[in-house]
Design a protein around this motif. Structure first.
Motif, PDB file in Angstrom:
ATOM      1  N   UNK A  30       0.835  -1.200   0.000  1.00  0.00           N
ATOM      2  CA  UNK A  30       0.000   0.000   0.000  1.00  0.00           C
ATOM      3  C   UNK A  30       0.873   1.254   0.000  1.00  0.00           C
ATOM      4  N   UNK A  31       1.854   1.285   0.876  1.00  0.00           N
ATOM      5  CA  UNK A  31       2.727   2.448   0.985  1.00  0.00           C
ATOM      6  C   UNK A  31       3.516   2.669  -0.304  1.00  0.00           C
ATOM      7  N   UNK A  32       4.033   1.601  -0.873  1.00  0.00           N
ATOM      8  CA  UNK A  32       4.774   1.704  -2.130  1.00  0.00           C
ATOM      9  C   UNK A  32       3.879   2.249  -3.240  1.00  0.00           C
ATOM     10  N   UNK A  33       2.687   1.702  -3.368  1.00  0.00           N
ATOM     11  CA  UNK A  33       1.768   2.165  -4.413  1.00  0.00           C
ATOM     12  C   UNK A  33       1.361   3.613  -4.211  1.00  0.00           C
ATOM     13  N   UNK A  34       1.167   4.011  -2.983  1.00  0.00           N
ATOM     14  CA  UNK A  34       0.812   5.410  -2.692  1.00  0.00           C
ATOM     15  C   UNK A  34       1.969   6.334  -3.052  1.00  0.00           C
ATOM     16  N   UNK A  35       3.191   5.940  -2.698  1.00  0.00           N
ATOM     17  CA  UNK A  35       4.364   6.752  -3.035  1.00  0.00           C
ATOM     18  C   UNK A  35       4.518   6.889  -4.548  1.00  0.00           C
ATOM     19  N   UNK A  36       4.310   5.801  -5.268  1.00  0.00           N
ATOM     20  CA  UNK A  36       4.429   5.840  -6.731  1.00  0.00           C
ATOM     21  C   UNK A  36       3.313   6.692  -7.336  1.00  0.00           C
ATOM     22  N   UNK A  37       2.128   6.615  -6.783  1.00  0.00           N
ATOM     23  CA  UNK A  37       1.014   7.447  -7.253  1.00  0.00           C
ATOM     24  C   UNK A  37       1.355   8.934  -7.121  1.00  0.00           C
ATOM     25  N   UNK A  38       1.905   9.313  -5.982  1.00  0.00           N
ATOM     26  CA  UNK A  38       2.292  10.711  -5.768  1.00  0.00           C
ATOM     27  C   UNK A  38       3.446  11.085  -6.699  1.00  0.00           C
ATOM     28  N   UNK A  39       4.391  10.180  -6.888  1.00  0.00           N
ATOM     29  CA  UNK A  39       5.510  10.438  -7.797  1.00  0.00           C
ATOM     30  C   UNK A  39       5.003  10.670  -9.216  1.00  0.00           C
ATOM     31  N   UNK A  40       4.027   9.900  -9.649  1.00  0.00           N
ATOM     32  CA  UNK A  40       3.453  10.090 -10.990  1.00  0.00           C
ATOM     33  C   UNK A  40       2.879  11.494 -11.131  1.00  0.00           C
ATOM     34  N   UNK A  41       2.171  11.937 -10.108  1.00  0.00           N
ATOM     35  CA  UNK A  41       1.601  13.287 -10.144  1.00  0.00           C
ATOM     36  C   UNK A  41       2.703  14.343 -10.204  1.00  0.00           C
ATOM     37  N   UNK A  42       3.752  14.156  -9.410  1.00  0.00           N
ATOM     38  CA  UNK A  42       4.852  15.115  -9.404  1.00  0.00           C
ATOM     39  C   UNK A  42       5.599  15.119 -10.732  1.00  0.00           C
ATOM     40  N   UNK A  43       5.780  13.955 -11.335  1.00  0.00           N
ATOM     41  CA  UNK A  43       6.454  13.886 -12.627  1.00  0.00           C
ATOM     42  C   UNK A  43       5.667  14.614 -13.714  1.00  0.00           C
ATOM     43  N   UNK A  44       4.362  14.578 -13.615  1.00  0.00           N
ATOM     44  CA  UNK A  44       3.515  15.252 -14.598  1.00  0.00           C
ATOM     45  C   UNK A  44       3.429  16.755 -14.355  1.00  0.00           C
ATOM     46  N   UNK A  45       3.458  17.157 -13.088  1.00  0.00           N
ATOM     47  CA  UNK A  45       3.143  18.542 -12.750  1.00  0.00           C
ATOM     48  C   UNK A  45       4.351  19.411 -12.411  1.00  0.00           C
ATOM     49  N   UNK A  46       5.530  18.838 -12.315  1.00  0.00           N
ATOM     50  CA  UNK A  46       6.667  19.661 -11.929  1.00  0.00           C
ATOM     51  C   UNK A  46       7.876  19.355 -12.801  1.00  0.00           C
ATOM     52  N   UNK A  47       8.841  20.227 -12.720  1.00  0.00           N
ATOM     53  CA  UNK A  47      10.089  20.005 -13.456  1.00  0.00           C
ATOM     54  C   UNK A  47      11.202  19.572 -12.503  1.00  0.00           C
ATOM     55  N   UNK A  48      10.829  19.166 -11.307  1.00  0.00           N
ATOM     56  CA  UNK A  48      11.820  18.682 -10.337  1.00  0.00           C
ATOM     57  C   UNK A  48      12.567  17.492 -10.909  1.00  0.00           C
ATOM     58  N   UNK A  49      13.779  17.302 -10.462  1.00  0.00           N
ATOM     59  CA  UNK A  49      14.552  16.144 -10.910  1.00  0.00           C
ATOM     60  C   UNK A  49      13.939  14.860 -10.351  1.00  0.00           C
TER      61      UNK A  49
END
Length: 83
Positions: free
Chosen positions: A28-47
């Motif tokens: 659950x924790x891994x999937x939640x972290x990846x879900x948030x990472x997907x959002x950040x990859x789409x919405x930000x230019x962070x490395x």
């Protein structure tokens, strides 16, 4: 740490969590972290390294490996395919 906060042993917490949610707490924790990472990859230019740290992975290479396993694409491929 979560089990301790709830006043339970790790094994008891894990059993209760899986009964309630159908997946282990770690999954659950891994999937939640990846879900948030997907959002950040789409919405930000962070490395990718910064995003890995933001979602709780201390090793960016391990983050990339887990991300690819869950999503089916590397973080950079995912970012470019959704731009």
């Amino acid at each position: 740490m979560v089990a301790r906060h709830a006043g339970l042993s790790a094994s008891h917490f894990s059993r209760l969590f899986k009964l309630a949610h159908g997946v282990t707490f770690v999954d659950y924790l891994t999937n939640r972290r990846i879900e948030i990472a997907r959002q950040l990859l789409q919405a930000s230019s962070k490395s990718i390294s910064d995003i890995a740290g933001d979602v709780g992975f201390s090793d960016p290479e391990y983050f990339s490996k887990v991300f690819k396993k869950v999503v089916g694409k590397s973080p950079s491929s995912f970012r470019f395919s959704t731009s």
